[in-house]
Every structure is written in C-alpha cells, then in structure tokens.
Design a protein around this motif. Structure first.
Motif, PDB file in Angstrom:
ATOM      1  N   ALA A 287       0.831  -1.209   0.000  1.00  0.00           N
ATOM      2  CA  ALA A 287       0.000   0.000   0.000  1.00  0.00           C
ATOM      3  C   ALA A 287       0.863   1.256   0.000  1.00  0.00           C
ATOM      4  N   ASP A 288       1.957   1.244   0.759  1.00  0.00           N
ATOM      5  CA  ASP A 288       2.856   2.398   0.787  1.00  0.00           C
ATOM      6  C   ASP A 288       3.504   2.614  -0.585  1.00  0.00           C
ATOM      7  N   LEU A 289       3.932   1.536  -1.198  1.00  0.00           N
ATOM      8  CA  LEU A 289       4.546   1.642  -2.523  1.00  0.00           C
ATOM      9  C   LEU A 289       3.552   2.224  -3.521  1.00  0.00           C
ATOM     10  N   ALA A 290       2.314   1.730  -3.486  1.00  0.00           N
ATOM     11  CA  ALA A 290       1.288   2.223  -4.406  1.00  0.00           C
ATOM     12  C   ALA A 290       0.989   3.692  -4.153  1.00  0.00           C
ATOM     13  N   ARG A 291       0.888   4.071  -2.892  1.00  0.00           N
ATOM     14  CA  ARG A 291       0.580   5.466  -2.550  1.00  0.00           C
ATOM     15  C   ARG A 291       1.669   6.405  -3.042  1.00  0.00           C
ATOM     16  N   ARG A 292       2.926   6.048  -2.808  1.00  0.00           N
ATOM     17  CA  ARG A 292       4.041   6.886  -3.230  1.00  0.00           C
ATOM     18  C   ARG A 292       4.068   7.029  -4.756  1.00  0.00           C
ATOM     19  N   ALA A 293       3.900   5.890  -5.449  1.00  0.00           N
ATOM     20  CA  ALA A 293       3.954   5.914  -6.910  1.00  0.00           C
ATOM     21  C   ALA A 293       2.777   6.693  -7.499  1.00  0.00           C
ATOM     22  N   LEU A 294       1.596   6.529  -6.898  1.00  0.00           N
ATOM     23  CA  LEU A 294       0.419   7.226  -7.405  1.00  0.00           C
ATOM     24  C   LEU A 294       0.558   8.736  -7.215  1.00  0.00           C
ATOM     25  N   THR A 295       1.059   9.134  -6.064  1.00  0.00           N
ATOM     26  CA  THR A 295       1.286  10.554  -5.809  1.00  0.00           C
ATOM     27  C   THR A 295       2.272  11.127  -6.813  1.00  0.00           C
ATOM     28  N   GLN A 296       3.310  10.373  -7.085  1.00  0.00           N
ATOM     29  CA  GLN A 296       4.335  10.805  -8.039  1.00  0.00           C
ATOM     30  C   GLN A 296       3.744  10.931  -9.443  1.00  0.00           C
ATOM     31  N   ALA A 297       2.937   9.946  -9.837  1.00  0.00           N
ATOM     32  CA  ALA A 297       2.335   9.974 -11.172  1.00  0.00           C
ATOM     33  C   ALA A 297       1.402  11.174 -11.324  1.00  0.00           C
ATOM     34  N   ARG A 298       0.578  11.417 -10.333  1.00  0.00           N
ATOM     35  CA  ARG A 298      -0.363  12.544 -10.412  1.00  0.00           C
ATOM     36  C   ARG A 298       0.372  13.882 -10.422  1.00  0.00           C
ATOM     37  N   ARG A 299       1.494  13.943  -9.730  1.00  0.00           N
ATOM     38  CA  ARG A 299       2.272  15.185  -9.717  1.00  0.00           C
ATOM     39  C   ARG A 299       2.773  15.518 -11.121  1.00  0.00           C
ATOM     40  N   PHE A 300       3.031  14.504 -11.932  1.00  0.00           N
ATOM     41  CA  PHE A 300       3.480  14.736 -13.310  1.00  0.00           C
ATOM     42  C   PHE A 300       2.304  14.892 -14.275  1.00  0.00           C
TER      43      PHE A 300
END
Length: 558
Positions: A287-300
C-alpha cells in the motif's frame, strides 16, 4: 479539524429557546456547537442525523412542558440514540416531582429550575460540571466513512477491500456484534438484507453499492471517467509496472492516462510487507509503494481512472483505441498493457461458495484484524504466501501454511523462510493440499489430504487465505494480441516462430523488446510471457517500455 461536540437545547417556546441558545453560546460556544430544536420530534430527527454523521453530542438540555412529547419522554428516546450524552431537564417548580421520578426512567443527570437567571450562578456551574464529567470519558469518534456489514458477507468484504486498496480511510462496524451499528440500521429503517451499508460523513449513505458508486461519491472522489478522448500513451493496469510507466511517460512530456480495474498497486498493493525492494532496508508495504507511486504519477499530470475496466482494443493506424466497460472509447498513439495477474482460484468443493465468507484471495491486510486469537490457514509456498503468513501471525493465535511441495526452498526467498522459522505461531505443513471447504454461511472447517499417502483429516478453520500462483486477465485481447497457451502476452523475440514474424506484422523492422504483435502496443510486468515475477522487475519493465514508446512515436507522429 476535529468536529466540535454538540450541546442540544429543546424547547417549544421560541423566546425561551432563543434565551437558552444565547446563554449556552456565550459560555460554551468556543468549545461546543450549539444546536436547537423546537419540539421533541424534531430534536429526535436531529439526533439521528447527527449519529449518521458520527458527530458527538455532549449534552441535551430539554424543557419538560412541551406538547405532544414531554421532556422526559424525549430523553427516554434520546438516550437510545446517544446513551453517553449528559441529560438535563428544565422544569418549573410544579414539575419537580416528575423530574425526580424521571431520574430513574430517563436517567437524567440533573434538573434545573426556571428561571435560571443569572446563568453565572444557576446554569453554568451545573452544566460545566456535567460537561467535565462527559469529557472525562469521551473518546473522539472516527471521522470518515463507515461500513456497516457482516463479517461473513462477501459483499461487505469487497467494499472494505476496495476502500482499503484505494487507501480511503474507513471504519468497519459488524452488525452482528456492534450495538451502534444495530441502532443505526434501526434509525435508517433498513433490514439486514440491505447490507453492506456505506455511511458518509455528510449523513448520506448507500445500500449495497458498487465500487463505481462509491468511487464517484464526493467524499471518495476517484476519477472513473476520462477528461479527454485522445492521449499519447494509454496504460492499462495500475500495478508496479503500470505506475512506473505512467511516471516515466508523463515526466517525459507524454499525455498519459492510466486505467486500473480495482485499485492502484495491483496484486503487489495487497502485500503486507515487501522487504527485498531496493532502497528500503526496513521494507515497505504494498500500500505504501502504491501510494508513493500514485502521488508521483499525479504530480506529473497522469490522469488515473479507477475503478475502470478495459474490455477491448482496436487498431486503426496510427491510432490504438481501448473500450471501457461503460462503453467509453479512448484513443491514443501507443498503449502499454500492464494488467498483471490474478491469484489462481483453488478448485476444491465449497471454496467458491465461501469466497469472501472466510475464504480470501490475497486479502490479508483487509481481514487480518478479524482473525485475532483464531487458528487460520494460508495456502501456497511462494513469497506472497510467506509475507501474508508473517503478517497474519501478529493477530492470529496460529497460522498454518499448507504447501504441496516438500519444502519452501524451491518457491520462496530465503529471507522469508528464515523469518518464518523464527515465528513460534507459524507452522508449515508440507505435502498437503485442501480437498474441501466446509460451512453454510461461513467457513467452518477444511479437509486436508497428504499428497503422498492420500490420508485425509478434517480441521476447524475460520479463515483461509489462498496464494496458489497466478493467471493473466487477457481474454479481452483475444484475436488482437498474440498470447501463449496460458494467456500471457508474447513480445519482442518471443513473437518469432521458426525465425519468422507474425503474418500481420508489416513494418520493416523487428518488434522492440517489449512490443507485442501489434506495433505501438507494448507489454510490461507479470502479464508478459517469461517475465520475472518481482516488484522490481515490473517497475523496470514499465520504465523501459516508455523508451520504446518514444522510439515508436518518433516513427508515426510527424
């Protein structure tokens, strides 16, 4: 900011009601929200709405002499809705006998004589004392979505799993044991066949909702419909490979949309702990990995659609078009398929009927707390099963791993085997398979068989977690993309047969490393034929696929 506790005043005389509200607001307005009602029935309606919104009520101050419903009659019903709220009665001199009798029937905490002027002497000291008593035992309520359901309901499990995997905080209330949940069902006028019920903080609720209905609620705000119709890059699947492709694609200037049928993170997102991922020496949860990656993707600037499912792919050069389950069509120049795999179903009598009611596939995090002090079973001998067993052992009395092979060595990383050996309440049964699951409304027992001797035994079981390999979800690509006999997607040199490319390949070049039988459609992660089933390799393939997308776009986009 935390919700202010409420003081409710009830009186049918508008002048008295305004005076009470004025005095209460003057003394307690900074710490409490003052709510008023002009009758017992309207006050009960207000309390029911407050309970649906999970707002705390500290004190109810009600006049005794009201038409239709006296103050005592109101308090007798109010205490069923908010049993912990302090109850005070405003009485005239002639009502004191009734007030004293009401101490037993309505369990009022105090009665006050009218008039109460000056309030500094006749009102505030009494109410302040009651409020201090209330504060001493008050525990702030959960502020968020609540799910009323039944532990052994597959629909309830699906709702909780959807919220958890999309990292939406929620509180689970089991109607079988939780008196608060039972009262709320009565307040809503709902029967048990309406479960699960999802309550939102604005007081609205949904009965047996679909994932899409939940996702589209203002409090959840997941995006299920695209804002545009054309993209440079369409990514199907939001596991590690898809998220990595989204981050690299969008960061390098591609108009990117990611479509995920359940929740970002994919199968890896359900993992309780990933300990061999580079750069995280203490490990991290899926869940932490998904949250970090999703936040990063949305930031771009990646547009993320979830829950949304792709049901078809069509090709009309230079465009590739995907069709969503609701009929929406999205077109783009390039597509990356990163749909991952799903846990293979256990083919044994009783398992399918009890799925979600004691039998679970990869749902360790969602159901772990309900396994406290119980004996549970984990089926499988690979890393996902080992991670689940270690996590569940924190809650269960005993975790038994059921493995068909002679040991864990062939299928599990050594660091997990070493961890399992040190945990006292994990047992490993080798040469063992499940031949039947038993139970009417929920799992009650399983029958085990020794794969060497065929000897069988029946054991009690409340929960069974299954991790027995994986199968790709690629049926929607039939007749469009070449796959192997198990449904995994062929790419690059794996497309060659006797040194020849597929008949429909018309380009004057060979497919790129991760390119499928359709030019401009790439594959990454576990769904690819021959892939290494590791989170890190999925992330690597997702990022590498974007480089091939750039190469392809340079040829087709002029």
């Amino acid at each position: 900011m935390a919700t202010k506790p409420i003081i409710l005043s009830v009186d049918d005389d508008p002048n008295v009601l305004r005076a009470v509200e004025r005095d209460l607001r003057r003394e307690y307005g900074k710490e409490f929200r003052i709510v008023r009602a002009d009758s017992g029935s309207s006050a009960l309606d207000a309390l029911q709405q407050l309970r649906l919104r999970n707002e705390p009520v500290a004190l109810v101050l009600v006049d005794q002499r009201m038409p239709q419903m006296s103050g005592v009659e109101f308090l007798e019903q109010a205490m069923q809705i908010y049993p912990d709220a302090k109850r005070a009665l405003l009485t005239a001199y002639a009502d004191t006998d009734a007030a004293i009798r009401a101490i037993n029937s309505a369990r009022i905490d105090y009665y006050l004589m009218k008039p109460w002027d000056p309030p500094q002497e006749n009102l505030y000291p009494i109410l302040t004392d009651l409020l201090n008593d209330w504060r001493a035992s008050f525990r702030p309520p959960f502020e968020g979505i609540r799910v009323i359901g039944h532990r052994w309901s597959a629909e309830t499990h699906n709702v909780k799993d959807f919220l958890a995997r999309n990292q939406v905080p929620y509180q689970s209330l089991d109607v079988e044991v939780d008196t608060e949940a039972q009262q709320m069902m009565r307040d809503l006028g709902l029967e048990l066949n309406c479960l699960p019920v999802v309550l939102f903080t604005d007081g609205s609720y949904m009965v047996r909702p679909s994932n899409t209905q939940i996702a589209e609620h203002d409090e959840v705000k997941l995006t299920t419909r695209p804002t545009g119709g054309f993209y440079d890059l369409i990514i199907v699947g939001g596991g590690p490979a898809g998220l990595a492709a989204a981050v690299y694609g969008a960061s390098e200037g591609l108009r990117t949309v990611l479509i995920e049928r359940e929740a970002p993170g994919g199968q890896a997102g359900t993992s309780s702990r990933i300990e061999n991922y580079l750069g995280f020496p203490s490990g991290l949860s899926g869940a932490d990995l998904a949250r970090r990656a999703l936040t990063q993707a949305r930031r771009f600037g990646v547009e993320v659609l979830t829950p949304q499912e792709v049901t078809g792919l069509t090709v009309k050069d230079p465009y590739r078009t995907v069709t969503l389950s609701d009929g929406t069509k999205l077109s783009g120049y390039a597509v990356i398929i990163a749909t991952g795999v799903s846990y293979r179903k256990l083919d044994a009598p009783g398992v399918e009927q009890l799925t979600g009611a004691g039998v679970f596939y990869g749902a360790a995090i969602t159901e772990a707390f309900s396994c406290k002090d119980e004996d549970i079973f984990v089926v499988g001998g690979a890393n996902s099963a080992g991670q689940a067993a270690i996590y569940l052992a924190q809650f269960a009395r005993k975790v038994t791993m059921l493995v068909r092979a002679d040991s864990l060595i062939k299928s599990m990383s050594q660091y997990l085997i070493d961890r399992i050996d040190t945990i006292d309440n994990i047992d490993v049964m080798t040469y063992t398979q499940i031949v039947e699951a038993h139970g009417t409304d929920n799992l009650e027992a399983i029958t085990l068989a020794n794969t060497q001797t065929n000897e069988q035994q029946r054991v009690d079981a409340k929960a069974l977690f299954i991790f027995i390999g994986a199968a790709p979800r690629t049926g929607w690509l039939e007749d469009v993309i070449i796959r192997d006999e198990r449904g995994f997607i062929l790419a690059g040199q794996d497309l060659l047969r006797d040194g020849k490319l597929p008949r429909n390949w018309h380009l004057n070049r060979q497919p790129y490393l991760l390119e499928t039988s359709v030019p401009g459609v790439f594959v990454a992660g576990d769904v690819r034929h021959g892939s290494v089933k590791r989170v890190a390799s999925g992330v690597g393939e997702g990022s590498i696929a974007v480089q091939f997308v750039h190469n392809y776009l340079a040829q087709v986009v002029k």
